[in-house]
Write a protein that holds these residues in place. Structure first.
Motif, PDB file in Angstrom:
ATOM      1  N   ASN A   1      70.751  59.719  53.109  1.00  0.00           N
ATOM      2  CA  ASN A   1      69.729  60.757  53.213  1.00  0.00           C
ATOM      3  C   ASN A   1      69.263  60.878  54.654  1.00  0.00           C
ATOM      4  OD1 ASN A   1      66.792  61.819  53.028  1.00  0.00           O
ATOM      5  ND2 ASN A   1      67.707  62.303  51.059  1.00  0.00           N
ATOM      6  N   VAL A   2      69.802  61.848  55.338  1.00  0.00           N
ATOM      7  CA  VAL A   2      69.414  62.082  56.726  1.00  0.00           C
ATOM      8  C   VAL A   2      68.641  63.400  56.774  1.00  0.00           C
ATOM      9  CG1 VAL A   2      70.226  62.385  59.094  1.00  0.00           C
ATOM     10  CG2 VAL A   2      71.502  60.905  57.517  1.00  0.00           C
ATOM     11  N   VAL A   3      67.483  63.383  57.403  1.00  0.00           N
ATOM     12  CA  VAL A   3      66.664  64.595  57.482  1.00  0.00           C
ATOM     13  C   VAL A   3      66.332  64.884  58.932  1.00  0.00           C
ATOM     14  CG1 VAL A   3      64.547  65.713  56.730  1.00  0.00           C
ATOM     15  CG2 VAL A   3      65.637  64.048  55.249  1.00  0.00           C
ATOM     16  N   TRP A   4      66.666  66.077  59.371  1.00  0.00           N
ATOM     17  CA  TRP A   4      66.264  66.505  60.703  1.00  0.00           C
ATOM     18  C   TRP A   4      64.965  67.308  60.565  1.00  0.00           C
ATOM     19  CZ3 TRP A   4      71.355  69.094  62.902  1.00  0.00           C
ATOM     20  CH2 TRP A   4      72.346  68.110  63.040  1.00  0.00           C
ATOM     21  N   CYS A   5      63.934  66.876  61.285  1.00  0.00           N
ATOM     22  CA  CYS A   5      62.660  67.591  61.250  1.00  0.00           C
ATOM     23  C   CYS A   5      62.441  68.241  62.612  1.00  0.00           C
ATOM     24  CB  CYS A   5      61.495  66.657  60.966  1.00  0.00           C
ATOM     25  SG  CYS A   5      61.719  65.659  59.496  1.00  0.00           S
ATOM     26  N   THR A   6      62.355  69.545  62.616  1.00  0.00           N
ATOM     27  CA  THR A   6      62.195  70.276  63.860  1.00  0.00           C
ATOM     28  C   THR A   6      60.832  70.965  63.845  1.00  0.00           C
ATOM     29  OG1 THR A   6      64.584  70.593  63.833  1.00  0.00           O
ATOM     30  CG2 THR A   6      63.336  71.925  65.406  1.00  0.00           C
ATOM     31  N   GLY A   7      59.830  70.243  64.297  1.00  0.00           N
ATOM     32  CA  GLY A   7      58.473  70.793  64.309  1.00  0.00           C
ATOM     33  C   GLY A   7      57.781  70.603  62.974  1.00  0.00           C
ATOM     34  N   PRO A   8      56.521  71.046  62.896  1.00  0.00           N
ATOM     35  CA  PRO A   8      55.772  70.903  61.642  1.00  0.00           C
ATOM     36  C   PRO A   8      56.317  71.827  60.562  1.00  0.00           C
ATOM     37  CG  PRO A   8      54.512  72.172  63.243  1.00  0.00           C
ATOM     38  CD  PRO A   8      55.739  71.698  63.944  1.00  0.00           C
ATOM     39  N   SER A   9      56.072  71.467  59.324  1.00  0.00           N
ATOM     40  CA  SER A   9      56.410  72.297  58.176  1.00  0.00           C
ATOM     41  C   SER A   9      55.754  73.664  58.350  1.00  0.00           C
ATOM     42  CB  SER A   9      55.877  71.557  56.944  1.00  0.00           C
ATOM     43  OG  SER A   9      55.358  72.418  55.981  1.00  0.00           O
ATOM     44  N   LYS A  10      56.482  74.746  58.088  1.00  0.00           N
ATOM     45  CA  LYS A  10      55.878  76.066  58.335  1.00  0.00           C
ATOM     46  C   LYS A  10      56.387  77.133  57.391  1.00  0.00           C
ATOM     47  CE  LYS A  10      57.302  75.746  62.602  1.00  0.00           C
ATOM     48  NZ  LYS A  10      57.999  75.722  63.900  1.00  0.00           N
ATOM     49  N   THR A  11      55.638  78.237  57.333  1.00  0.00           N
ATOM     50  CA  THR A  11      56.046  79.394  56.527  1.00  0.00           C
ATOM     51  C   THR A  11      55.623  80.664  57.235  1.00  0.00           C
ATOM     52  OG1 THR A  11      55.990  80.418  54.342  1.00  0.00           O
ATOM     53  CG2 THR A  11      53.914  79.580  55.160  1.00  0.00           C
ATOM     54  N   ALA A  12      56.335  81.734  56.942  1.00  0.00           N
ATOM     55  CA  ALA A  12      55.890  83.058  57.383  1.00  0.00           C
ATOM     56  C   ALA A  12      56.004  84.004  56.194  1.00  0.00           C
ATOM     57  CB  ALA A  12      56.724  83.535  58.564  1.00  0.00           C
ATOM     58  N   ASP A  13      55.864  83.441  54.985  1.00  0.00           N
ATOM     59  CA  ASP A  13      56.062  84.251  53.781  1.00  0.00           C
ATOM     60  C   ASP A  13      54.988  85.321  53.616  1.00  0.00           C
ATOM     61  OD1 ASP A  13      58.438  83.296  52.888  1.00  0.00           O
ATOM     62  OD2 ASP A  13      57.612  81.913  51.404  1.00  0.00           O
ATOM     63  N   VAL A  14      53.742  85.026  54.030  1.00  0.00           N
ATOM     64  CA  VAL A  14      52.670  86.003  53.849  1.00  0.00           C
ATOM     65  C   VAL A  14      52.604  86.909  55.084  1.00  0.00           C
ATOM     66  CG1 VAL A  14      50.217  86.334  53.423  1.00  0.00           C
ATOM     67  CG2 VAL A  14      51.389  84.378  52.404  1.00  0.00           C
ATOM     68  N   GLU A  15      53.079  88.122  54.914  1.00  0.00           N
ATOM     69  CA  GLU A  15      53.033  89.154  55.959  1.00  0.00           C
ATOM     70  C   GLU A  15      53.683  88.711  57.277  1.00  0.00           C
ATOM     71  OE1 GLU A  15      49.203  90.944  56.456  1.00  0.00           O
ATOM     72  OE2 GLU A  15      49.092  91.582  54.367  1.00  0.00           O
ATOM     73  N   GLY A  16      54.584  87.757  57.211  1.00  0.00           N
ATOM     74  CA  GLY A  16      55.293  87.344  58.427  1.00  0.00           C
ATOM     75  C   GLY A  16      54.424  86.557  59.401  1.00  0.00           C
ATOM     76  N   ILE A  17      53.223  86.149  58.962  1.00  0.00           N
ATOM     77  CA  ILE A  17      52.323  85.403  59.852  1.00  0.00           C
ATOM     78  C   ILE A  17      52.652  83.905  59.768  1.00  0.00           C
ATOM     79  CG2 ILE A  17      49.893  84.781  60.251  1.00  0.00           C
ATOM     80  CD1 ILE A  17      49.386  87.677  58.925  1.00  0.00           C
ATOM     81  N   LEU A  18      52.867  83.296  60.926  1.00  0.00           N
ATOM     82  CA  LEU A  18      53.286  81.895  60.959  1.00  0.00           C
ATOM     83  C   LEU A  18      52.114  80.968  60.638  1.00  0.00           C
ATOM     84  CD1 LEU A  18      55.658  79.951  61.709  1.00  0.00           C
ATOM     85  CD2 LEU A  18      54.567  79.771  63.941  1.00  0.00           C
ATOM     86  N   ILE A  19      52.296  80.151  59.599  1.00  0.00           N
ATOM     87  CA  ILE A  19      51.283  79.156  59.232  1.00  0.00           C
ATOM     88  C   ILE A  19      51.948  77.784  59.245  1.00  0.00           C
ATOM     89  CG2 ILE A  19      49.665  78.372  57.447  1.00  0.00           C
ATOM     90  CD1 ILE A  19      48.893  81.091  58.503  1.00  0.00           C
ATOM     91  N   GLU A  20      51.359  76.831  59.917  1.00  0.00           N
ATOM     92  CA  GLU A  20      51.926  75.485  59.979  1.00  0.00           C
ATOM     93  C   GLU A  20      51.238  74.573  58.970  1.00  0.00           C
ATOM     94  OE1 GLU A  20      53.639  75.547  64.494  1.00  0.00           O
ATOM     95  OE2 GLU A  20      51.687  74.583  64.211  1.00  0.00           O
ATOM     96  N   GLY A  21      52.036  73.671  58.388  1.00  0.00           N
ATOM     97  CA  GLY A  21      51.497  72.744  57.383  1.00  0.00           C
ATOM     98  C   GLY A  21      51.549  73.349  56.000  1.00  0.00           C
ATOM     99  N   VAL A  22      52.740  73.479  55.420  1.00  0.00           N
ATOM    100  CA  VAL A  22      52.847  74.046  54.076  1.00  0.00           C
ATOM    101  C   VAL A  22      52.885  72.881  53.077  1.00  0.00           C
ATOM    102  CG1 VAL A  22      53.974  75.754  52.628  1.00  0.00           C
ATOM    103  CG2 VAL A  22      54.178  75.906  55.111  1.00  0.00           C
ATOM    104  N   HIS A  23      54.060  72.288  52.871  1.00  0.00           N
ATOM    105  CA  HIS A  23      54.125  71.135  51.958  1.00  0.00           C
ATOM    106  C   HIS A  23      54.192  69.826  52.739  1.00  0.00           C
ATOM    107  CE1 HIS A  23      54.823  74.049  48.780  1.00  0.00           C
ATOM    108  NE2 HIS A  23      55.666  74.628  49.615  1.00  0.00           N
ATOM    109  N   GLY A  24      54.772  69.903  53.902  1.00  0.00           N
ATOM    110  CA  GLY A  24      54.898  68.722  54.753  1.00  0.00           C
ATOM    111  C   GLY A  24      53.833  68.726  55.835  1.00  0.00           C
TER     112      GLY A  24
END
Lengths: 203, 462
Positions: free
Chosen positions: A171-194
């Motif tokens: 189990n190798v995981v590459w993490c590139t920056g904080p967990s993020k989403t842009a699902d709501v109106e394309g606005i970047l929000i950091e800290g979703v599940h991780g």
């Protein structure tokens, strides 16, 4: 089930039978997938620090700087890999409460989690975690701040090198920056599940 | 005026949705282009190489599938095969029942949408919860995703805030940060209570049996940190020959899909958790799903199986930007969907035969495709198939007269000369609905029929 297997394999063979020539496996130099301009002549640790900031993460080069950052953010309660803790404890002064066993029934109690990285990729500012290095997957994921302790000697320059160095960990995981989403109106929000803050402590 | 179903959807789309779809697809497309062309010496070579890798893989599935099966088994995973959507759903259910499991958390997978897994499991008393923020919102709204990587591109924050209020996730607050925080809080306890974590796979390496998962939110990582059983649903076309090919494909996937150098979480899963690791699945199942893919492989459109589901062709497509995703009435919208959806539809091909026609064949989808799929060529092949199968095509102007003229040189020459009369007839008065619709927004240029022949004659006589 096994009928499905045979049926699929037989349909695949039937579909490919009419092809007189199959597309060959391309041979290539992975240099084509390397950002050479970014890497040229750079110290890997310094470049990694620069690139992780570019993807919304942070890099510290001394435990003191990390502790000061946690204190400023009011992140005083956290989890730390039991192997790392003896070395880090002297830098954490009064006021911190650090546990070396992660209790999954209290995931929201931990403001930070400190675990070992298996490596990092300078080109992309990526932290590499794996099962061998990570003392517990949840401790590196559920707290708002994740601190990965990255050894300089474990830095890869680029993506193809990091793929070549995947090793045999399951189990190798590459993490590139904080967990993020842009699902709501394309606005970047950091800290979703991780983690909302992804920090590397380079030692 | 009679028209194709996709046109009806496009007409009925609210101006607000159209504007937001247009704006966000355009922004992502422009960032993608900048990122690829600023950073790589030869991004087009990278795209064609990735296409060659994937084309090799799909044309060698007969050897790669048994190879990947052996690797996965060797890594400690259990491999299952499902010919149909129903078979795939039942395979998931069997695994759950064997464990006495009743709660499943799932990361985003297009195959699970394709086989309508959540719906099936709920019918069997199993809680199947979407954890990707967009997919979670789609699920609580009983809606459908409208974009491959941005499932709720058609929704605005006010609608989402109302849904959250309705579901008891907090008083109305349409701040995207608050919405995200509330989902974070709600879902993390769901992961911890779940028995099984279900994911898709972006790639599977035949060399090592590693499954590669790519997400931004960290939800698939949480599924694989909190649960004790991992099920991966994988389309049989997801195979890549070697690990080293992943570096090429990963460099393209993040840039093409979301204009990121690399997606936040890239997971390489080579089996159940290691013995010393306290968290994560002790059991891993991989279900390879056909569901029409072998038919696509046998067709003249097999190149579409190279697709890595980045959504770049949707973002650049002038038709998608006007029509949005629901107009495609299937799991895969946009140019890739216009090819893949009718092919995967099997006997329902005629119902989706309008999709390949909804294109000006401008070729932008091919130019941005990270695996260089010749989408316009494939659209033409599907148009031909629809014609051969006599699928009705409402709204298409009758071409019989043109066909007659084009096959008779004398009649053609006469028509070219006679066409000059067109310059004296107001276009809007010609009683052909398609022409009227066209002319409502454009001016017909002056008829110059025969000019080319005249030019060619003079050139020859020189």
């Amino acid at each position: 089930m096994s009928d499905d297997r045979e049926a699929i394999f037989s349909r695949v063979r039937g579909a490919l039978a009419p092809l007189r020539v199959r597309a060959p496996l391309p041979q290539y130099d992975t240099e084509i997938a390397v950002l050479r301009q970014v890497l040229a002549g750079r110290d890997l640790a310094e470049l990694f620090g620069e690139r992780i900031r570019k993807v919304g993460g942070l890099a510290f080069f001394t435990p003191a700087a990390l502790v000061a950052h946690l204190r400023t953010g009011g992140r005083l309660h956290g989890y730390c890999d039991p192997v790392l803790w003896p070395g880090l404890a002297p830098h954490f002064g009064a006021g911190f409460q650090v546990e070396t066993a992660f209790d999954r029934t209290r995931v929201d109690d931990y403001a930070f989690g400190i675990t070992r990285a298996a490596g990092a990729i300078a080109e992309t500012g990526t932290i590499i975690l794996n099962d061998a290095a990570t003392s517990c997957r949840l401790g590196a994921l559920a707290p708002w701040v994740h601190v990965a302790v990255v050894e300089r000697s474990s830095l890869f320059a680029d993506l193809p090198q990091a793929v070549a160095g995947l090793g045999d960990d399951r189990n190798v995981v590459w993490c590139t920056g904080p967990s993020k989403t842009a699902d709501v109106e394309g606005i970047l929000i950091e800290g979703v599940h991780g983690p909302g803050e992804q920090i590397a402590l380079v030692v | 005026m009679p028209s194709q179903p996709i046109d009806q959807f496009a007409r009925e789309l609210s101006p607000e949705t159209r504007a937001s779809v247009y704006q966000s697809t355009k922004t992502t497309h422009e960032k993608r282009t900048k990122l690829l062309f600023d950073q790589f010496a030869d991004p087009n070579r990278l795209r064609t190489l990735a296409g060659e890798i994937k084309q090799h893989a799909i044309e060698n599935l007969d050897t790669l599938l048994p190879q990947v099966e052996a690797r996965l088994t060797g890594n400690g995973a259990k491999v299952h095969w499902a010919s149909t959507a129903q078979g795939a759903c039942e395979a998931v259910l069997r695994i759950m029942q064997a464990r006495g499991a009743t709660k499943l958390v799932k990361a985003k997978t297009m195959v699970s949408e394709e086989i309508e897994l959540a719906h099936f499991l709920e019918g069997h008393g199993i809680e199947a919860l979407e954890t990707d923020l967009g997919e979670f919102i789609v699920q609580i709204d009983h809606d459908h995703p409208s974009h491959i990587v941005r499932p709720i591109i058609h929704k605005n924050r006010r609608e989402i805030a109302r849904s959250f209020e309705r579901e008891g996730l907090g008083a109305y607050d349409d701040d995207p940060g608050t919405i995200t925080r509330r989902a974070r809080h709600y879902l993390r306890h769901k992961y911890l209570a779940a028995d099984v974590g279900l994911t898709g796979a972006n790639f599977v390496s035949a060399e090592s049996g590693r499954i590669v998962l790519v997400t931004n939110e960290g939800n698939s990582r949480f599924c694989l940190a909190a649960t004790k059983c991992h099920i991966a649903l994988v389309g049989i076309e997801k195979i890549v020959p070697r690990d080293r090919d992943l570096a090429v494909l990963l460099n393209l996937l993040g840039r093409s899909g979301t204009a990121q150098e690399l997606t936040v979480y890239t997971e390489f899963i080579g089996g159940p958790k290691s013995a010393a690791q306290p968290d994560g699945p002790e059991e891993m199942h991989v279900i390879f799903v056909d569901n029409g893919r072998t038919e696509v492989l046998a067709s003249e459109c097999r190149e579409i199986l190279r697709c890595i589901r980045c959504g770049a062709c949707l973002n650049v497509c002038p038709v998608y930007r006007q029509a949005s995703g629901h107009a495609y009435r299937s799991v895969y919208p946009g140019p890739v969907g216009a090819v893949l959806s009718p092919l995967l539809a099997g006997e329902r091909f005629p119902q989706l035969a309008d999709l390949p026609k909804a294109s000006s064949l401008c070729g932008a989808c091919n130019e941005v495709c990270p695996v260089n799929i010749p989408i316009p060529d494939l659209l033409l092949r599907l148009r031909q198939r629809a014609k051969e199968e006599n699928v009705p095509s409402p709204g298409t102007p009758p071409m019989g007269a043109w066909a007659l003229l084009a096959s008779q040189p004398t009649a053609w020459r006469a028509a070219l000369a006679g066409g000059r009369l067109m310059n004296h007839v107001p276009t809007k008065l010609i009683p052909v609905p398609a022409l009227q619709a066209w002319a409502a927004q454009r001016e017909l240029p002056a008829w110059r029929g025969g000019e080319f022949r005249k030019w060619l004659r003079q050139r020859r006589s020189r």
